[in-house]
Design a protein around this motif. Structure first.
Motif, PDB file in Angstrom:
ATOM      1  N   CYS A  20      19.399  35.054  -8.103  1.00 45.43           N
ATOM      2  CA  CYS A  20      19.942  34.364  -6.941  1.00 45.43           C
ATOM      3  C   CYS A  20      21.384  33.904  -7.153  1.00 45.43           C
ATOM      4  O   CYS A  20      22.020  33.476  -6.207  1.00 45.43           O
ATOM      5  CB  CYS A  20      19.080  33.146  -6.608  1.00 45.43           C
ATOM      6  N   ALA A  21      21.874  33.970  -8.364  1.00 46.51           N
ATOM      7  CA  ALA A  21      23.239  33.540  -8.635  1.00 46.51           C
ATOM      8  C   ALA A  21      24.207  34.449  -7.884  1.00 46.51           C
ATOM      9  O   ALA A  21      24.040  35.660  -7.852  1.00 46.51           O
ATOM     10  CB  ALA A  21      23.520  33.582 -10.129  1.00 46.51           C
ATOM     11  N   ILE A  22      25.213  33.847  -7.273  1.00 46.75           N
ATOM     12  CA  ILE A  22      26.206  34.611  -6.537  1.00 46.75           C
ATOM     13  C   ILE A  22      27.325  34.975  -7.495  1.00 46.75           C
ATOM     14  O   ILE A  22      27.972  34.107  -8.065  1.00 46.75           O
ATOM     15  CB  ILE A  22      26.739  33.807  -5.342  1.00 46.75           C
ATOM     16  N   HIS A  40      31.749  29.660  -8.364  1.00 40.98           N
ATOM     17  CA  HIS A  40      30.551  30.439  -8.076  1.00 40.98           C
ATOM     18  C   HIS A  40      29.275  29.726  -8.525  1.00 40.98           C
ATOM     19  O   HIS A  40      28.218  29.942  -7.950  1.00 40.98           O
ATOM     20  CB  HIS A  40      30.682  31.850  -8.641  1.00 40.98           C
ATOM     21  N   ARG A  41      29.396  28.855  -9.480  1.00 35.12           N
ATOM     22  CA  ARG A  41      28.232  28.074  -9.927  1.00 35.12           C
ATOM     23  C   ARG A  41      27.923  26.946  -8.942  1.00 35.12           C
ATOM     24  O   ARG A  41      26.764  26.675  -8.641  1.00 35.12           O
ATOM     25  CB  ARG A  41      28.495  27.497 -11.324  1.00 35.12           C
ATOM     26  N   CYS A  43      29.914  26.120  -5.713  1.00 36.47           N
ATOM     27  CA  CYS A  43      30.352  26.186  -4.319  1.00 36.47           C
ATOM     28  C   CYS A  43      29.896  27.425  -3.546  1.00 36.47           C
ATOM     29  O   CYS A  43      29.743  27.369  -2.327  1.00 36.47           O
ATOM     30  CB  CYS A  43      31.879  26.141  -4.258  1.00 36.47           C
ATOM     31  N   ALA A  44      29.728  28.538  -4.236  1.00 34.90           N
ATOM     32  CA  ALA A  44      29.518  29.822  -3.556  1.00 34.90           C
ATOM     33  C   ALA A  44      28.218  29.900  -2.774  1.00 34.90           C
ATOM     34  O   ALA A  44      28.132  30.645  -1.794  1.00 34.90           O
ATOM     35  CB  ALA A  44      29.604  30.972  -4.552  1.00 34.90           C
ATOM     36  N   SER A  45      27.205  29.137  -3.161  1.00 36.82           N
ATOM     37  CA  SER A  45      25.948  29.218  -2.418  1.00 36.82           C
ATOM     38  C   SER A  45      26.136  28.787  -0.960  1.00 36.82           C
ATOM     39  O   SER A  45      25.408  29.235  -0.088  1.00 36.82           O
ATOM     40  CB  SER A  45      24.852  28.390  -3.085  1.00 36.82           C
ATOM     41  N   CYS A  46      27.134  27.963  -0.691  1.00 39.57           N
ATOM     42  CA  CYS A  46      27.441  27.572   0.691  1.00 39.57           C
ATOM     43  C   CYS A  46      28.722  28.231   1.214  1.00 39.57           C
ATOM     44  O   CYS A  46      28.761  28.695   2.347  1.00 39.57           O
ATOM     45  CB  CYS A  46      27.589  26.059   0.796  1.00 39.57           C
ATOM     46  N   ARG A  49      30.672  34.137  -1.529  1.00 38.65           N
ATOM     47  CA  ARG A  49      31.310  34.867  -2.630  1.00 38.65           C
ATOM     48  C   ARG A  49      32.812  34.895  -2.395  1.00 38.65           C
ATOM     49  O   ARG A  49      33.273  35.195  -1.300  1.00 38.65           O
ATOM     50  CB  ARG A  49      30.759  36.287  -2.659  1.00 38.65           C
ATOM     51  N   GLY A  54      30.099  31.295   4.281  1.00 41.00           N
ATOM     52  CA  GLY A  54      28.673  31.562   4.252  1.00 41.00           C
ATOM     53  C   GLY A  54      28.007  31.032   5.502  1.00 41.00           C
ATOM     54  O   GLY A  54      28.676  30.603   6.443  1.00 41.00           O
ATOM     55  N   ARG A  56      26.282  28.340   5.647  1.00 41.56           N
ATOM     56  CA  ARG A  56      26.266  26.872   5.694  1.00 41.56           C
ATOM     57  C   ARG A  56      27.642  26.234   5.586  1.00 41.56           C
ATOM     58  O   ARG A  56      27.769  25.026   5.788  1.00 41.56           O
ATOM     59  CB  ARG A  56      25.375  26.351   4.574  1.00 41.56           C
TER      60      ARG A  56
END
Length: 118
Positions: A20-22, A40-41, A43-46, A49, A54, A56
């Motif tokens: 799931c890591a981007i 990427h650790r 901020c990237a989930s929202c 990439r 994104g 959200r």
């Protein structure tokens, strides 16, 4: 100790977390890689990439986030305190001051590469 079922559950859990890591799509110069990694650790989930945006959170590759409109201090405060609107929670427990500086440096670099900043 551990039975095979427990071991398999642990292995699959670890694999699913890493899957799931981007990962970044861009290769950046060495001086921006720490910031890219932290971005990427954390901020990237929202923010997507390479800060492309994104579901959200918005992309940073737009004029409203240009340094003239959104200062480095404002980015820092938002990371530490969360956004004024409350849409983004505080990330102060997830990043150090040094990591925040590296993230900001990375954001400004990718903005310059995208032609967002002058």
């Amino acid at each position: 100790m551990f039975n095979i079922t427990t071991i398999l559950i642990l292995v699959f859990s670890l694999l699913s977390m890493t899957a799931c890591a981007i990962e970044p799509a861009q290769i950046v110069p060495e001086e921006y890689r720490a910031g890219q990694s932290h971005f990427h650790r954390v901020c990237a989930s929202c923010h997507g990439r390479d800060a492309m945006g994104g579901k959200r959170a918005p992309t940073f590759l737009q004029e409203k986030f240009d340094i003239r409109n959104f200062s480095n201090g404002k980015i820092h405060r938002t990371i530490v305190n969360g956004s004024d609107s409350g849409a983004m929670p505080s990330q102060k427990r997830r990043v150090s001051e040094k990591e925040i500086r590296e993230i900001i440096k990375y954001i400004r670099y990718i903005q310059s590469q995208a032609g967002v900043v002058s």
